[in-house]
Design a protein around this motif. Structure first.
Motif, PDB file in Angstrom:
ATOM      1  N   ARG A 292      11.428 -21.920 -12.096  1.00 47.61           N
ATOM      2  CA  ARG A 292      11.438 -21.783 -13.552  1.00 47.61           C
ATOM      3  C   ARG A 292      10.162 -21.113 -14.057  1.00 47.61           C
ATOM      4  NH1 ARG A 292      13.989 -27.052 -13.051  1.00 47.61           N
ATOM      5  NH2 ARG A 292      11.952 -28.075 -13.274  1.00 47.61           N
TER       6      ARG A 292
ATOM      7  N   GLN B 291       9.068 -28.152 -27.968  1.00 48.37           N
ATOM      8  CA  GLN B 291      10.199 -28.072 -27.057  1.00 48.37           C
ATOM      9  C   GLN B 291      11.279 -29.073 -27.452  1.00 48.37           C
ATOM     10  OE1 GLN B 291       8.911 -28.438 -23.006  1.00 48.37           O
ATOM     11  NE2 GLN B 291       7.820 -26.488 -23.011  1.00 48.37           N
TER      12      GLN B 291
ATOM     13  N   TRP C 149      14.809 -26.205 -21.036  1.00 51.41           N
ATOM     14  CA  TRP C 149      14.080 -24.963 -20.778  1.00 51.41           C
ATOM     15  C   TRP C 149      14.876 -23.711 -21.154  1.00 51.41           C
ATOM     16  CZ3 TRP C 149      14.319 -20.954 -17.051  1.00 51.41           C
ATOM     17  CH2 TRP C 149      15.323 -21.068 -16.081  1.00 51.41           C
TER      18      TRP C 149
ATOM     19  N   ASP D 185       5.120 -22.040 -25.150  1.00 50.63           N
ATOM     20  CA  ASP D 185       5.185 -21.911 -23.698  1.00 50.63           C
ATOM     21  C   ASP D 185       4.026 -21.027 -23.237  1.00 50.63           C
ATOM     22  OD1 ASP D 185       5.758 -21.689 -21.030  1.00 50.63           O
ATOM     23  OD2 ASP D 185       7.885 -21.288 -21.304  1.00 50.63           O
TER      24      ASP D 185
END
Length: 959
Positions: free
Chosen positions: A392, A818, A834, A871
């Motif tokens: 990821r 998030q 994600w 992020d």
């Protein structure tokens, strides 16, 4: 405090009478006064088991049933007491009833060992008719040579009840003890009389069949090298937690050599430790004695079971139903016991022999059972979780900024194979705390120490470790290939940073992992495939010679000492995995020298000089021969079937940079149309979850499943049926129980929202049901996630730049963090969090580009910073901020962001992308130009430097 703890028999009888009256009369009085009449639930109430009226009715029914059973038990015991014999009827609460009634009837005349114990005994008046034989025996005991009794010395806190149970096997035989001792002169010169204390040290006469106390020597354990108190306790008692009792028994005792046990963590070989009396081998069979009274020959079965049971404990013990004799299979009666047994007697409560469990059923906190049939160590699951996090991170770092016209959507994540998903879930559930983010997980997993041991399997739920240095393990049998896959992959998860190296001939690698392994080899550090078996042995020989030379150069005795002295020397743990059915003489010769050099081998076949194990289809070692025989006997080896091994191997490769070929497919939510009326409930999911009703916060922290249910339904606006909800929230529960949990969580959620609502909203459901589908009512609940998806949809369909900018500004205002920040839900992490974060960053980057195109650089910089905060591992976000700051001449701020980016990349041990290197190089070039010495020419008529959005090339050279 029990009645037996009172100091005087009269107090015991009074307390028992009060307790019996309270239970028989007090309970129905309270129920009839406060809970009568009973409101029975309707059929609608029964449809929802969590309704208060249903719970109240069930509780009242339970209380009335328990009271009725207790009253019946009291009646049964009264009849038995009147008949002077124990009833054969067995009821719940009968032990309590017998205890109270016996205390009331005999407490006033119970002789008890002074000074503090009181156990009921029968009045002497009731015993003369019950035991005439013993009365006559007591009168003639002085003149007979063969005494019809045995003697017993009274101990502190002894009672006739306890003595009868301990020595006669039946506490109801206290009457016989009274008959034998009535009128005797005791050791203190006083006559044995009713209502007096038993004096410790005095001698009582007991019936001749009284069991003699065992004076067996205490069990001991001799400590061997490497043993711990936990392991000794596990060996003898089945539970390691009993080590505290072993330590308490042996603390300060002199041991061989003059030392003493003072620290539970320090044991010396040769010490002899005394073990507690209870344990796996503590229950010994007691001999069956024939009683002297004739009417005992046909006594009830439960009494015979007691008489032959363990008699070492002094406290009252009620026989369990498993200790009673079984009826005769044909007549339904209990066969009489034979007086003489030709075989040793069996205690009635002897545990059934344990049968070996199949390997698939093995469970432990150190083991993960895979849905495809494999079993691996929990540490292996951690390695797979790190590989997934690295995958990821790699995708996010290489995320490209979208163009102004590119549509931005939330994509469907790549589906995980069942084995990989189960391993990641096991790793997440191993900790109670919130799971670390991908950056923290990958960076914390970095290590340079080579592994020195291999987790091979489990025995009795405990992991079995094998040393890698000098390992010479050969496996045969149907489970061999699965076990070798597990060994190789377990070591591959630790092969980063030159920690481990595995050598496999290509033919064997294809046999164990399939033909695709050759395509993955460049992304599997530590794995080396050789063309032939001989080439693999040659490589092992080269490593052996090379390492022997290194040891000589550094004057080290073995590889472990060298690693401690020179941690920078690349000396990974090396394992050879080959198929060799009958062994190989030269390989055996090499392995005899491998122990001090950090080399080992695992063979599919047999090894003349190593350890050969026969592995059955359940992956359990059935036969073992060789140096590791003791360590591997009865071990269930870790194993992976071919499909699971292939999926794990591919995951490890993607974690090391293998490009993924999964096409991105949009997964935007089907957002319900906006509500035309004010919505009382606002549910914030982007960032830390919050719920407020008319501005008042609602706390669901103590109703965790209610919050998880709300989050799940928010992610599925169209709703889910109950089975789908239970599959997400209670995947391990049986369907009916999961349904009860669902209704309880739904009730908690609705109650919490209604309690905070206005009076006119108290009847609102907030979560509606349509057929079998449950969904959030959009007319009453505003979910920020729905608004975010609607903003992305508006941006995709916008035909003008200003409309797109407005829609993306709405999306940016909702990006406060998030998805479900801080929530630890496996399904949320793996399927939703994600992908939404990536879509949010792309939307912010597109919005920044629109502002930059419109000339609003300051707003563009704010948006880029927001993307970096959301992020920080997306290089394109930081790169955009550095480029814009450089074009504005704010090189110090650009340099600060560049240092932050490089620090994170260095922590991960990765290099920046070519695009990032180009921007950093332009920043350095500009800094060099700006700090260069000025020209003596005072001409300042030249225009200042300007930079385009896509290039930092100066329009005109600065002299």
């Amino acid at each position: 405090m029990t009645m037996y703890g009172l100091r005087h028999p009269l107090l015991a009888r009074t307390a028992a009478s009060a307790a019996l009256t309270a239970l028989l009369a007090g309970i129905p009085a309270i129920l009839l006064t406060y809970f009568w009449p009973i409101d029975l639930p309707t059929l609608d109430d029964l449809a929802t088991p969590g309704e208060p009226i249903v719970i109240k009715t069930l509780l009242l029914a339970t209380v009335w049933t328990c009271w009725a059973l207790f009253a019946l038990a009291v009646a049964v015991e009264l009849v038995g007491t009147a008949r002077a014999r124990r009833s054969q009827v067995r009821l719940p609460f009968q032990r309590l009833a017998a205890y109270l009634i016996t205390t009331i009837t005999v407490a006033a005349t119970a002789p008890i060992a002074a000074p503090r114990a009181l156990i009921p005994a029968a009045a002497v008046a009731t015993t003369s008719a019950a035991a005439p034989n013993h009365a006559m025996a007591a009168e003639a005991d002085k003149g007979e040579t063969a005494k019809p009794y045995v003697t017993y010395v009274v101990q502190p806190r002894d009672t006739l009840w306890a003595i009868a149970e301990k020595r006669l096997g039946d506490p109801m035989r206290y009457r016989e003890i009274i008959a034998l001792n009535q009128g005797r002169t005791m050791d203190d010169g006083q006559l044995f009389a009713q209502g007096e204390w038993l004096q410790p040290g005095s001698t009582l006469h007991l019936p001749a069949d009284a069991a003699k106390p065992e004076h067996a020597r205490p069990r001991t354990h001799t400590v061997t090298s490497g043993e711990t108190l936990w392991g000794i306790s596990k060996q003898h008692f089945g539970k390691g937690i009993q080590y505290k009792k072993i330590f308490k028994l042996n603390k300060g005792r002199p041991q061989p050599g003059g030392s003493r046990l003072t620290d539970p963590d320090v044991l010396e070989p040769g010490w002899r430790l005394i073990l507690p009396k209870h344990g796996r081998d503590a229950q010994k069979a007691k001999p069956v004695h024939r009683r002297t009274l004739s009417h005992h020959a046909a006594e009830p079965a439960h009494r015979r079971a007691l008489s032959s049971g363990p008699v070492a404990k002094a406290e009252t013990r009620q026989p369990s139903y498993r200790e009673t004799a079984s009826p005769h299979p044909t007549t339904g009666t209990v066969p009489p016991r034979s007086v003489i047994n030709s075989s040793p007697p069996r205690p009635p409560a002897e545990p059934a022999p344990q049968t070996p469990r199949p390997a698939a059923a093995a469970t432990s906190s150190e083991v993960v059972i895979l849905p495809q049939g494999g079993m691996m160590a929990l540490s292996f699951a951690a390695g797979v979780a790190v590989a997934l996090a690295a995958t990821r991170l790699h995708r996010r770092r290489r995320l490209t900024a979208p163009t102004i016209d590119e549509p931005v959507s939330v994509f469907v994540p790549e589906p995980q194979p069942p084995a990989v998903r189960a391993l990641e879930q096991a790793h997440r559930s191993d900790s109670e705390a919130a799971p670390p983010d991908d950056f923290e997980l990958v960076s914390s997993a970095f290590e340079i120490e080579p592994p020195v041991a291999l987790k091979a399997g489990i025995r009795d739920d405990d992991p079995v470790h094998l040393p890698l240095s000098g390992l010479n393990l050969a496996l045969t049998g149907p489970g061999t290939d699965d076990c070798i896959r597990a060994i190789v992959l377990a070591l591959l998860t630790q092969a980063d940073a030159y920690r481990a190296s595995i050598i496999i001939p290509a033919q064997d690698a294809k046999r164990w992992f399939g033909d695709t392994i050759t395509a993955l080899i460049d992304h599997l550090p530590g794995l080396r495939l050789t063309a032939t078996f001989e080439e693999a042995i040659n490589h092992l020989e080269e490593q052996l010679v090379s390492r022997r030379g290194i040891l000589q150069d550094y004057e080290s005795d073995d590889i472990h000492q060298l690693r401690q002295a020179e941690p920078g020397e690349p000396l990974p743990a090396l394992l050879l995995a080959v198929s060799c059915s009958d062994g190989h003489p030269y390989l055996d010769t090499l392995l005899t020298m491998a122990a001090r050099l950090g080399l080992g081998a695992v063979l599919a076949g047999r090894s003349p000089s190593g350890t050969t194990c026969e592995v059955d289809q359940d992956h359990r070692i059935t036969e073992v021969a060789g140096p590791l025989g003791k360590e591997l006997r009865d071990v269930t080896l870790f194993h992976l079937p071919p499909d699971a091994a292939a999926s794990v191997l591919h995951t490890l490769a993607t974690g090391n940079g293998l490009p993924t070929e999964h096409p991105e497919q949009p997964a935007d939510l089907p957002v319900p149309p906006p509500s035309t009326t004010p919505q009382p409930v606002r549910f914030t999911l982007l960032g830390e979850p919050t719920i407020d009703v008319h501005g008042t916060p609602v706390d669901l922290s103590r109703r965790t499943k209610a919050l998880e249910l709300f989050v799940l339904l928010a992610l599925h606006p169209r709703g889910l049926d109950r089975e789908e909800i239970c599959e997400h929230l209670w995947p391990d529960l049986e369907e009916t129980l999961a349904g009860y949990r669902f209704h309880a969580a739904l009730k908690d959620l609705r109650t919490a929202l209604r309690d905070a609502s206005a009076p006119n909203d108290r009847k609102t459901h907030f979560v509606e049901r349509s057929g079998k589908t449950y969904r959030i009512e959009p007319q009453h609940v505003d979910v920020d996630l729905w608004a975010f998806h609607q903003a992305l949809a508006d941006a995709r369909t916008a035909t003008k730049e200003q409309a797109k900018l407005t829609a993306l500004e709405t999306a940016a205002s909702l990006c406060r963090g998030q998805l479900g920040q801080g929530l630890k839900y496996d399904w949320l992490d793996q399927d939703h969090r994600w992908p939404l974060t990536i879509a949010s960053v792309k939307a912010l980057l597109q919005l920044g580009a629109l502002h930059e195109h419109a000339g609003d650089n300051e707003r563009a910089l704010e948006i880029y910073d927001q993307a970096c905060a959301l992020d920080p591992d997306v290089e394109s976000a930081t790169r955009s901020a550095i480029r814009l700051l450089t074009s504005l001449g704010r090189t110090d701020e650009a340099r600060q962001r560049a240092r932050h980016l490089m620090a994170r990349l260095n922590t991960l041990g990765v290099a920046p992308s070519p695009e990032t290197r180009a921007v950093l190089q332009q920043l350095r070039t500009l800094q060099t130009v700006m700090h260069a010495p000025k020209s003596p020419d005072p001409d300042r008529s030249k225009p200042p430097q300007t930079f385009s959005r896509d290039s930092l090339t100066a329009q005109e050279e600065v002299p």
